[in-house]
Enzyme design. Sequence first.
Site, PDB file in Angstrom:
ATOM      1  CD  GLU A   1      38.066  39.486  39.361  1.00 52.64           C
ATOM      2  OE1 GLU A   1      39.248  39.271  39.035  1.00 52.64           O
ATOM      3  OE2 GLU A   1      37.742  40.105  40.387  1.00 52.64           O
TER       4      GLU A   1
ATOM      5  CG  ASP B   1      38.733  47.967  43.486  1.00 50.37           C
ATOM      6  OD1 ASP B   1      38.207  47.622  44.558  1.00 50.37           O
ATOM      7  OD2 ASP B   1      39.118  47.169  42.617  1.00 50.37           O
TER       8      ASP B   1
END
Length: 218
Positions: free
Chosen positions: A134, A45
């Site tokens: 998030e 990532d």
Amino acid sequence: MMKKLFCLIATLFLFFYSKGQDISVKDTLIKKNSVLSSDTMLGIDISHYQGDINWKVVRQNDSLIEFVIIRATMGTNRKDEKFKQNIKDVRGNNYIVGAYHFYDPRQSPVAQAKNYLSTVRLQTRDFFPILDIETLRRDKSMEKLKAGLQKWLDIVEKRYKVKPIIYTSLNFYNKHLLGEFTEYPFWIATTYVSDSLSLESKVAKNAKILQFTNKLII
């Protein structure tokens, strides 16, 4: 300069954007510190935080990496400053590509979806679009957040004819998203996978990607 590439992302099911068709790798048990089975793929990532990446070194250091998921956009108008270069390099090095949007609960989900769609051009055999959630605003109800997320998902799904992947932490999932968006694949960030339990039963029934905290340093 040494750079840390956050990994590992082990997949139970690997989704590709391929003319609306769901191509998946069969369910497999992931074991800590074990050699990956043929049904499991490994990836990293990245975003602008990793700076300029020497992909030749990445290949030399870890030949198991098969895909790279890249941060593309954030909020209504921000774009990761390295996205264009990263996706060019990743494609040029023959990795499977994924691109994600960092969702800002303070901003319009419609404008955020447009930001992503105007920046990302997915190709055949790329990952499905990815939505990163998030945080939850203290002055915004969970119901309003879910409505906003659904709006983003609907707009992007309409464009690509596939259901986007939802990225979140295990803590946020358990606290806010457990039992929600069950028709969508999840990418769960966590540090724990039991040697004896599958990801599906340990984390979430619709978890398709698991992110570990291990770091590859180049």
